[in-house]
Enzyme design. Structure first.
Site, short mmCIF file in Angstrom:
data_model
loop_
_atom_site.label_atom_id
_atom_site.label_comp_id
_atom_site.label_asym_id
_atom_site.label_seq_id
_atom_site.Cartn_x
_atom_site.Cartn_y
_atom_site.Cartn_z
N TRP A 175 0.73 -1.22 -0.16
CA TRP A 175 -0.06 0.07 -0.05
C TRP A 175 0.79 1.28 -0.07
CZ3 TRP A 175 1.83 2.08 4.36
CH2 TRP A 175 2.20 1.27 5.43
N ASN A 176 2.21 1.21 0.12
CA ASN A 176 2.83 2.47 0.41
C ASN A 176 3.30 3.02 -0.93
OD1 ASN A 176 4.60 0.45 -0.26
ND2 ASN A 176 6.27 1.58 0.53
N LYS A 199 -2.55 -8.19 -7.99
CA LYS A 199 -3.18 -8.23 -6.89
C LYS A 199 -2.71 -7.03 -5.97
CE LYS A 199 -3.74 -9.21 -3.01
NZ LYS A 199 -4.11 -8.25 -1.83
N GLY A 252 6.42 -6.39 -0.69
CA GLY A 252 5.36 -6.50 0.64
C GLY A 252 6.59 -6.63 1.73
N GLY A 253 5.93 -7.34 2.76
CA GLY A 253 6.49 -7.70 3.83
C GLY A 253 7.41 -8.91 3.69
N GLU A 274 10.61 -8.53 -3.42
CA GLU A 274 11.24 -7.15 -2.95
C GLU A 274 10.76 -6.92 -1.67
OE1 GLU A 274 13.46 -5.35 -4.46
OE2 GLU A 274 13.36 -5.76 -6.50
N LEU A 275 11.41 -7.14 -0.69
CA LEU A 275 10.84 -7.09 0.70
C LEU A 275 11.14 -6.15 1.59
CD1 LEU A 275 11.31 -11.16 1.23
CD2 LEU A 275 9.42 -9.93 0.22
N CYS A 308 10.34 1.26 2.16
CA CYS A 308 10.96 -0.08 2.28
C CYS A 308 12.70 0.25 2.49
CB CYS A 308 11.13 -0.80 1.20
SG CYS A 308 11.16 -0.18 -0.61
N GLU A 409 12.03 -4.34 11.25
CA GLU A 409 11.29 -3.58 10.37
C GLU A 409 10.01 -2.85 11.12
OE1 GLU A 409 9.33 -4.04 6.65
OE2 GLU A 409 10.48 -2.62 5.67
#
Ligand code: NAD
Length: 516
Positions: A175-176, A199, A252-253, A274-275, A308, A409
């Site tokens: 969402w960022n 998604k 995402g996370g 990409e975490l 991130c 994080e």
């Protein structure tokens, strides 16, 4: 500060078909499958504005059936019809048309994105205008992925390589920065000739559905790009598992990323993950003090730390530690809160209520572990947005790198300040963490800058700047920060398989029982 009324503002972009509203005036977004928006119906999820805390739209709560319909559509589009008939140059031209439409509608996309995630207009407008470059860059690259002719050591054969698309690619985003992160995936995936099912985050799906209207206007063939909205555990997990999906591009996370990696492994699916990060921003005594201060602020308080690459661990060398911290506390205490659409605002709301709760919980974690709170630490009340989800820029001093606040994080405006003596200690602290996404180094010594850039284990190292990114430069993480790269030519290769082709130049096959 008043933001333009969404429906009235929409009329300034007449090419876009309007989105329906419900009896309460909330926009009703439907999914985008096989070239069109689906009919409203079925379960829905409310989507709310972090500035007011109130619902402004709703999205469909997608099902396993919706995922299958979208993936089947994407698979059909990949295997027959207009899309595979297009050559790479034609795909490139299509992407550049999308880029033109994105540039034309940048302010509208920024408006919708802000209603969902509350980011500053100043940053969003720039991000949305820049976003056209993803489509221009990969549009340009589409017909330049050249294979090679291999001067092979085997006689009588001609061997060459080609890059080919994979098939249906699933893209899952947070969402960022919903639209830039989606475009970073869609543009190279399409340039390479794949088809896509996206998604978006359940908190911020609206802007992607607005983008799909632009894809329709650009003439993207049916089924080439599809959007299924809904929850991660339902739509996301089903999409990852679908047998026709060949690659998963996820941002995402780390928790969801690990689960997706495990699921994907069972079918050998390719992944780009990409975490998160816990990035060190390292300031040496010889740094340009004022520039480094700005870099520290940009690292953790820009976008309220919801990036991130947040420089959430500030490593300060002994000689400047106290003076630097004092100035930083002043800056944090005087930052201007306000409506994100107001150009004077520096601190916008946190994007979602669960994220605000998570940030608050980490203040308690840090205090319990013995960190010293020197700025912020609480929700902020902002008179012009009384129900907004604001949190104060927060600084903890005397942080030990083994504390949870230095290892985990937060994804919020919480800075951990850690003291160091010399270069070796700075490197040891910087690398003593599971993540490896980004790092900042502030020094006027070029040899030191080069040494540090070489020793810090992170996918991106910024020297005397922080948060610069470009579509032209590969981005991704070391260690638990992820797998693979986005952007640049490396980002395009992630969406292609390399094939080696052998042509015989001889008329006779020698002894077939013996390998040649
Ligand atoms: P999240 O992992 O909760 O969700 C991201 C997306 O994954 C959402 O669309 C969600 O619905 C979906 N999802 C969740 N569980 C899933 C599952 N089991 N299977 C499939 N999909 C699933 O992350 P978030 O809270 O939306 O975003 C914040 C995180 O994103 C932070 O950790 C941040 O560091 C990371 N992030 C990374 C980058 C990067 O480029 N490295 C960029 C931005 C954000």
């Amino acid at each position: 500060m008043q933001r333009p009324d969404t429906q009235t503002y929409a009329q300034q972009f007449p090419k876009l078909p309007p989105t329906a509203t419900d009896a309460q005036g909330h926009l009703v977004y439907t999914q985008f499958i096989d070239g069109g928006f689906t009919r409203a119906g079925g379960a829905r999820l409310a989507t709310s504005d972090p500035v007011t805390g109130r619902q402004w739209a709703s999205i469909a709560r997608g099902t396993a059936q919706d995922v299958d319909t979208a993936v089947q559509a994407a698979h059909r589009a990949f295997t027959r019809g207009a899309w595979p008939a297009m050559n790479a140059s034609q795909r490139g031209a299509l992407l550049r048309r999308i880029g033109d439409l994105v540039a034309e509608h940048a302010e509208w996309l920024a408006h919708v994105e802000q209603r969902d995630n509350g980011k500053l207009s100043a940053e969003l407008s720039m991000q949305m205008r820049y976003m056209a470059n993803y489509y221009y860059y990969y549009g340009g690259l589409a017909d330049k992925m050249e294979g090679t002719v291999i001067p092979t050591d085997k006689p009588g054969v001609f061997n060459y390589t080609v890059y080919e698309p994979l098939g249906v690619v699933a893209c899952i985003t947070p969402w960022n920065s919903p639209l830039p992160l989606a475009s970073m995936k869609i543009a190279p995936a399409l340039a390479a000739g794949n088809t896509v099912v996206l998604k978006p985050s359940e908190f911020t799906s609206a802007s992607l559905l607005e983008l799909m209207k632009l894809f329709q206007l650009a003439g993207v063939p049916e089924g080439v790009v599809n959007v299924v909205t809904g929850l991660g555990a339902e739509v996301g997990a089903t999409l990852v598992d679908h047998p026709l999906v060949q690659r998963i591009a996820f941002t995402g996370g780390p928790e969801a990323g690990q689960r997706i990696n495990e699921q994907a492994a069972s079918r050998m699916k390719r992944v780009t993950l990409e975490l998160g990060g816990k990035s060190p921003n390292i300031v040496f005594d010889d740094a340009d003090f004022e520039q480094a201060l700005k870099g520290a602020v940009a690292g953790i308080f820009a976008a309220s730390g919801q990036t991130c690459v947040a420089g959430s661990r500030l490593l300060l060398q002994d000689g400047i530690h106290d003076r630097f911290l004092e100035r930083l506390v002043e800056i944090a205490g005087s930052a201007r809160f306000g409506h994100p659409a107001d150009p004077q605002t520096q601190v916008a709301p946190i994007s979602t209520a669960p994220q605000l709760g998570k940030i608050e919980s980490y203040v308690q974690v840090a205090l319990a572990d013995g960190a010293r709170l020197v700025a912020g630490g609480k929700r902020a009340h902002v008179p012009e947005c009384p129900d907004g989800l604001f949190f104060q820029p927060t600084i903890f001093a005397d942080v030990d790198n083994r504390m949870r606040i230095a290892q985990e994080e937060v994804f919020g405006p919480i800075l951990s300040v850690i003291r160091f003596k010399d270069e070796d200690e700075a490197v040891a602290i910087a690398n003593d963490v599971d993540f490896g996404l980004a790092a900042g180094v502030w020094t006027t010594s070029m040899p030191r800058a080069l040494r540090m850039a070489g020793k810090v284990r992170a996918g991106t190292v910024w020297v005397n700047n922080y948060r610069s990114t470009s579509v032209t430069s590969p981005f991704g993480g070391f260690k638990m920060s992820g797998v693979g790269r986005e952007c640049g030519i490396a980002g395009m290769r992630e969406y292609m398989e390399i094939k080696s082709v052998w042509l015989s130049m001889e008329t006779d096959i020698p002894n077939p029982f013996v390998r040649r």
